[in-house]
Design a protein around this motif. Structure first.
Motif, short mmCIF file in Angstrom:
data_model
loop_
_atom_site.label_atom_id
_atom_site.label_comp_id
_atom_site.label_asym_id
_atom_site.label_seq_id
_atom_site.Cartn_x
_atom_site.Cartn_y
_atom_site.Cartn_z
N CYS A 16 0.83 -1.21 0.00
CA CYS A 16 0.00 0.00 0.00
C CYS A 16 0.86 1.26 0.00
O CYS A 16 0.57 2.23 -0.68
CB CYS A 16 -0.93 0.00 1.22
SG CYS A 16 -2.15 -1.34 1.20
N ARG A 20 1.14 4.37 -2.85
CA ARG A 20 1.07 5.81 -2.59
C ARG A 20 2.23 6.54 -3.27
O ARG A 20 2.06 7.60 -3.86
CB ARG A 20 1.11 6.07 -1.08
CG ARG A 20 -0.10 5.55 -0.32
CD ARG A 20 -0.09 6.06 1.10
NE ARG A 20 -1.08 5.36 1.92
CZ ARG A 20 -0.78 4.40 2.77
NH1 ARG A 20 0.46 4.02 2.94
NH2 ARG A 20 -1.73 3.81 3.48
N ASP A 85 -12.19 14.77 -3.70
CA ASP A 85 -12.30 13.74 -2.68
C ASP A 85 -13.43 12.79 -3.07
O ASP A 85 -14.55 13.24 -3.32
CB ASP A 85 -12.61 14.39 -1.33
CG ASP A 85 -12.49 13.41 -0.16
OD1 ASP A 85 -13.06 12.31 -0.27
OD2 ASP A 85 -11.84 13.75 0.84
N SER A 88 -15.84 10.78 2.02
CA SER A 88 -15.49 10.12 3.28
C SER A 88 -16.66 10.19 4.24
O SER A 88 -17.57 11.02 4.07
CB SER A 88 -14.25 10.78 3.90
OG SER A 88 -14.47 12.17 4.10
N CYS A 141 -10.58 1.57 2.09
CA CYS A 141 -9.46 1.50 1.15
C CYS A 141 -8.16 1.38 1.93
O CYS A 141 -7.82 2.25 2.73
CB CYS A 141 -9.43 2.75 0.26
SG CYS A 141 -8.01 2.80 -0.86
N CYS A 144 -5.60 4.30 0.83
CA CYS A 144 -5.90 5.62 1.40
C CYS A 144 -5.97 5.57 2.92
O CYS A 144 -5.84 6.60 3.58
CB CYS A 144 -7.22 6.15 0.85
SG CYS A 144 -7.20 6.47 -0.93
N ARG A 146 -8.69 4.76 4.78
CA ARG A 146 -9.95 5.30 5.28
C ARG A 146 -11.10 4.66 4.52
O ARG A 146 -10.91 3.99 3.50
CB ARG A 146 -9.99 6.81 5.09
CG ARG A 146 -9.86 7.23 3.65
CD ARG A 146 -10.13 8.70 3.45
NE ARG A 146 -9.97 9.10 2.07
CZ ARG A 146 -10.65 10.08 1.50
NH1 ARG A 146 -11.53 10.76 2.20
NH2 ARG A 146 -10.44 10.40 0.24
N VAL A 148 -14.29 4.89 2.11
CA VAL A 148 -14.65 5.72 0.95
C VAL A 148 -16.10 5.43 0.57
O VAL A 148 -16.49 4.28 0.44
CB VAL A 148 -13.72 5.44 -0.24
CG1 VAL A 148 -14.14 6.23 -1.47
CG2 VAL A 148 -12.28 5.75 0.13
N HIS A 154 -9.36 1.71 -6.07
CA HIS A 154 -8.28 2.70 -5.95
C HIS A 154 -7.48 2.67 -7.24
O HIS A 154 -7.00 1.62 -7.67
CB HIS A 154 -7.37 2.38 -4.77
CG HIS A 154 -6.32 3.44 -4.55
ND1 HIS A 154 -6.50 4.51 -3.70
CD2 HIS A 154 -5.09 3.60 -5.10
CE1 HIS A 154 -5.43 5.28 -3.72
NE2 HIS A 154 -4.57 4.75 -4.56
N ASN A 160 -5.74 8.36 -6.52
CA ASN A 160 -6.91 8.63 -5.70
C ASN A 160 -7.86 7.44 -5.78
O ASN A 160 -7.75 6.60 -6.68
CB ASN A 160 -7.63 9.89 -6.21
CG ASN A 160 -8.56 10.50 -5.19
OD1 ASN A 160 -8.68 10.01 -4.07
ND2 ASN A 160 -9.22 11.58 -5.57
N CYS A 161 -8.77 7.38 -4.83
CA CYS A 161 -9.84 6.41 -4.91
C CYS A 161 -10.91 6.94 -5.85
O CYS A 161 -11.10 8.15 -5.99
CB CYS A 161 -10.46 6.18 -3.52
SG CYS A 161 -9.81 4.73 -2.69
#
Length: 307
Positions: A16, A20, A85, A88, A141, A144, A146, A148, A154, A160-161
């Motif tokens: 992961c 990123r 975004d 979230s 995810c 990320c 968090r 989503v 992703h 980004n997701c």
């Protein structure tokens, strides 16, 4: 056994983290492909043809104008996905109805408090990693880190997701990428064929190599993006996501399938002026709760069918 589990978790974390870091490189790669393509189409081939006169100039003008229009829409859609975004879970969000299982029980305060001591409660969906309840169609995810809203996947290409708030932008990015790469492939096809002819080809070795590279890259992208575009069109038609399509393989009915037109409006809105733009009208944002990612209408007869 415990040791292997720790190793697996560590490897997933490393994977992961690598994704990123890969994101910034992918943005540069996309811009690099755009730059090579622009150089080959506009600066090398069709730009100079504008001054030749006759039918060649008219053709070159049409190609250059269409190329720039599609490029603007492509980049607009792309950076809309990158910088929007996906959605979230709002702070202190509380579930009211069990959307996933179709129950109609209101979750009162004491029942919600019990979630913290019993995260396995099946009445609502709960994310142990985020330590919070999950709205319907929400997924965690790992990249990320968090949850989503209405997560589709992703995407490393956009760093980004892809979720509730930017899914339309992602689809438009695929759409305009396919049109642009197809246009470039067709525009450069005569020049590509000329590489294998016996006649003398105008241009320097550098410009010829750039034209050849741009043709191959755009042909590859056009074919690959077409596959993704067809897949996502089918997902929109069924009002599902990539994750949900995998999870509901054994489910004969899907509660959010409202028919193709309404399914389409759940993603693109009802205002036709905005269908091909990476944006929504204010009226659609007010009238269509699904565009906010927290509430989704389901079939009115779904619960009775399940009984």
């Amino acid at each position: 056994m415990h040791r292997s589990g720790v190793t697996m978790a560590w490897n997933v974390f490393r994977f992961c983290t690598a994704l990123r870091g890969l994101g910034s490189i992918m943005i540069l790669l996309v811009l690099g492909v755009v730059g090579v393509t622009y150089y080959a189409v506009v600066l090398t081939n069709y730009g100079p043809a504008l001054y030749e006169g006759g039918l060649d100039s008219v053709t070159a003008l049409a190609v250059v104008i269409l190329f720039h229009c599609l490029l603007v829409m492509l980049l607009w859609s792309y950076f809309s996905v990158v910088f929007t975004d996906p959605g979230s879970v709002p702070p202190n969000w509380r579930p009211v109805v069990d959307e996933e299982t179709g129950g109609a029980d209101v979750l009162n305060g004491s029942e919600f408090s019990a979630l913290h001591s019993e995260p396995s409660n099946q009445r609502i969906r709960y994310c142990r990693k985020c330590a919070q309840p999950k709205p319907p169609r929400c997924h965690h995810c790992s990249v990320c880190g968090r949850c989503v809203l209405k997560m589709d996947h992703h995407c490393v290409w956009v760093v980004n997701c892809v979720g509730a708030l930017n899914y339309k932008f992602f689809l438009l990015f695929l759409f305009y990428t396919f049109l642009e790469t197809t246009l470039v492939t067709l525009a450069l096809l005569p020049h590509f064929i000329a590489f294998f002819s016996d006649g003398e080809i105008p241009g320097t070795p550098g410009t010829l190599a750039t034209t050849f590279l741009a043709f191959v890259l755009n042909l590859a992208f056009a074919l690959s993006v077409l596959g993704f575009l067809i897949m996502h069109i089918s997902l929109v038609a069924a009002n599902t996501t990539t994750i949900e399509a995998y999870e509901k393989k054994t489910t004969p009915k899907w509660r959010y399938d409202l028919g193709r037109r309404k399914n389409f409006e759940q993603v693109f809105g009802t205002d036709r002026r905005y269908w091909f733009l990476p944006a929504y009208s204010d009226e659609d944002l007010r009238k269509i709760p699904a565009l906010q990612g927290l509430e989704y209408p389901s079939k009115p007869d779904f619960d009775s069918q399940e009984v």
